[in-house]
Write a protein that holds these residues in place. Structure first.
Motif, PDB file in Angstrom:
ATOM      1  N   GLY A   1      -5.917  -0.724   8.310  1.00  0.00           N
ATOM      2  CA  GLY A   1      -6.750   0.551   8.487  1.00  0.00           C
ATOM      3  C   GLY A   1      -7.808   0.304   9.558  1.00  0.00           C
TER       4      GLY A   1
ATOM      5  N   ALA B   1       0.612  -0.401  -5.188  1.00  0.00           N
ATOM      6  CA  ALA B   1      -0.517  -0.455  -4.200  1.00  0.00           C
ATOM      7  C   ALA B   1      -1.632  -1.138  -4.315  1.00  0.00           C
TER       8      ALA B   1
ATOM      9  N   GLY C   1       0.836  -1.127  -0.077  1.00  0.00           N
ATOM     10  CA  GLY C   1       0.115  -0.162   0.109  1.00  0.00           C
ATOM     11  C   GLY C   1       0.861   1.193  -0.146  1.00  0.00           C
TER      12      GLY C   1
ATOM     13  N   ASP D   1       4.347   2.157   2.128  1.00  0.00           N
ATOM     14  CA  ASP D   1       4.931   1.129   2.540  1.00  0.00           C
ATOM     15  C   ASP D   1       6.839   1.303   2.052  1.00  0.00           C
TER      16      ASP D   1
ATOM     17  N   ARG E   1       3.513   0.514   6.548  1.00  0.00           N
ATOM     18  CA  ARG E   1       2.491   1.448   6.936  1.00  0.00           C
ATOM     19  C   ARG E   1       1.201   1.631   6.773  1.00  0.00           C
ATOM     20  N   SER E   2       0.998   0.716   5.482  1.00  0.00           N
ATOM     21  CA  SER E   2      -0.373   0.519   5.068  1.00  0.00           C
ATOM     22  C   SER E   2      -1.117  -0.452   5.795  1.00  0.00           C
ATOM     23  N   SER E   3      -0.465  -1.419   6.377  1.00  0.00           N
ATOM     24  CA  SER E   3      -1.050  -2.554   7.285  1.00  0.00           C
ATOM     25  C   SER E   3      -0.827  -2.329   8.546  1.00  0.00           C
TER      26      SER E   3
END
Length: 398
Positions: free
Chosen positions: A250, A145, A90, A93, A177-179
């Motif tokens: 999220g 992403a 994502g 990341d 960072r997205s997970s």
């Protein structure tokens, strides 16, 4: 003459007492003074509150719907069964890309490379940009992403196939960072935590946050995901494996301590606010915590419990809810403790947070209040007439 005087004094004294004479002791202004001096009065006809409610007697058929407290659920989110959710790459990341070639002399490995641990090169770490792409030399910008690591690796290999010698690509996620999942509220170490590809459940995330900082019996866990929210009592979550679902990237988990209390008024041994102190509190236990019913005051047939109930629950019970506009209907549940069987019913009727218990005075108590007032007034009037006679005799003696 004295008879008329005695009657006049008696009526005057009764009128003064019943009208709340200003000479009697008071802690403040009475209701008449407050109403008379108000600049503006806002009231309904006959001073009625204007809230419609339903009256439901507690019996065996009611227990089928209110015998136990309804527990909220995370079932609407899914994730209770099966494997953990996949964690795609994502935006934000940080990834590292390594390109392997079958032999030196290719695109990335020069022929005179000498002794090497392997024919590969690792590109500098890079962050997936806001457009969701990464940059790979000779392959250009590649969309990452929302795709799995395997999909991105395969695309880069296909783009380099005509330039490198049998290229193989390995992508390593340095920072995901997205997970991440945020755990906030009444936990010992609130923070954002990266999810593991092996899968993390709600209790796993609370554990990573240091566990609860409040008693579990008073703690609620709220899960927020893509605009959807559900709240579950922590004890129910811990004791029901199906509720301990996998979290997704999220998600936000909010842990909140909320004291579960109820109020007790009227002819109970104790009046005030009481803590549940347990998850399965019943009406019978709640009455016991409030000191039971006062033997000299209470009407056992008029034990009331005030609560707002959903229209759907009342409809299942067969109550006509067409006259109620709101989805939440005020309901008074009445228990007749003169019936011995009702004691079994109140031990199965579940209490809810913020319930109100009111025990009415018996009719005989109200009658005794009136008789005491009459006795007090007549005694005072007799005393005044006696004082008048004494005064008259004293004047004659002069």
């Amino acid at each position: 003459m004295f008879t008329n005087l005695k009657l006049g004094l008696g009526f005057t004294l009764v009128a003064a007492i019943l009208s709340g004479c200003a000479a009697t002791p008071r802690a403040g202004p009475d209701d008449r003074a407050i109403e008379a001096n108000a600049y503006v009065k806002v009231s309904a006809k006959d001073r009625q509150v204007g809230i419609d409610y339903a009256l439901v007697d507690i019996n065996a058929s009611v227990l089928a719907y209110f015998g136990k407290e309804e527990a909220a659920s995370f079932g609407g989110f899914g994730g209770g069964r099966g494997g953990p959710p996949t964690l795609p790459l994502g935006v934000g990341d940080v990834v590292a890309i390594s390109v392997f070639e079958a032999q030196s002399g290719g695109l990335f490995i020069p022929a005179d490379a000498g002794s090497r641990p392997g024919n590969f090169i690792t590109l500098p770490e890079q962050t997936i940009d806001r457009a969701g792409t990464i940059s790979v030399p000779y392959a250009g910008r590649v969309r990452a992403a929302g795709r799995s690591v395997d999909e991105v690796q395969q695309e880069i290999e296909d783009l380099l196939a005509n330039r490198a010698i049998e290229p193989q690509v390995v992508i390593t996620t340095v920072k995901s960072r997205s997970s991440q999942v945020a755990v906030l509220g009444d936990v010992r170490a609130p923070a954002k935590f990266e999810l593991s590809p092996a899968g993390d459940r709600i209790l796993d995330m609370i554990s990573q946050a240091g566990g609860l900082s409040a008693p579990g019996i008073e703690t609620y866990v709220t899960l927020q995901r893509r605009g959807k929210t559900a709240t579950v009592l922590y004890d129910h979550l811990a004791n029901t494996p199906a509720e301990n679902i996998y979290v997704a990237p999220g998600d936000t988990i909010f842990v909140n301590r909320e004291r579960r209390t109820y109020l007790a008024f009227g002819a109970t041994g104790l009046s005030g606010r009481f803590d549940f102190e347990e998850s399965g509190l019943t009406l019978g236990e709640a009455l016991g915590k409030a000191g039971g019913l006062l033997d000299g005051r209470a009407d056992p047939a008029q034990v009331m419990l005030y609560r707002t109930v959903s229209r759907d629950a009342l409809a299942k019970l067969g109550v006509d809810t067409r006259k109620f506009a709101s989805n939440e209907v005020p309901v008074i549940f009445r228990a007749n403790l003169r019936d011995p069987a009702t004691f079994f019913a109140v031990q199965k009727f579940a209490m809810h947070d913020k319930d109100i218990i009111y025990v009415s005075n018996s009719d005989s108590v109200e009658l005794l209040k009136f008789l005491n007032l009459v006795n007090s007034v007549s005694s005072t009037a007799a005393g005044v007439s006696g004082d008048v006679v004494d005064t008259r005799n004293a004047l004659r003696a002069l």
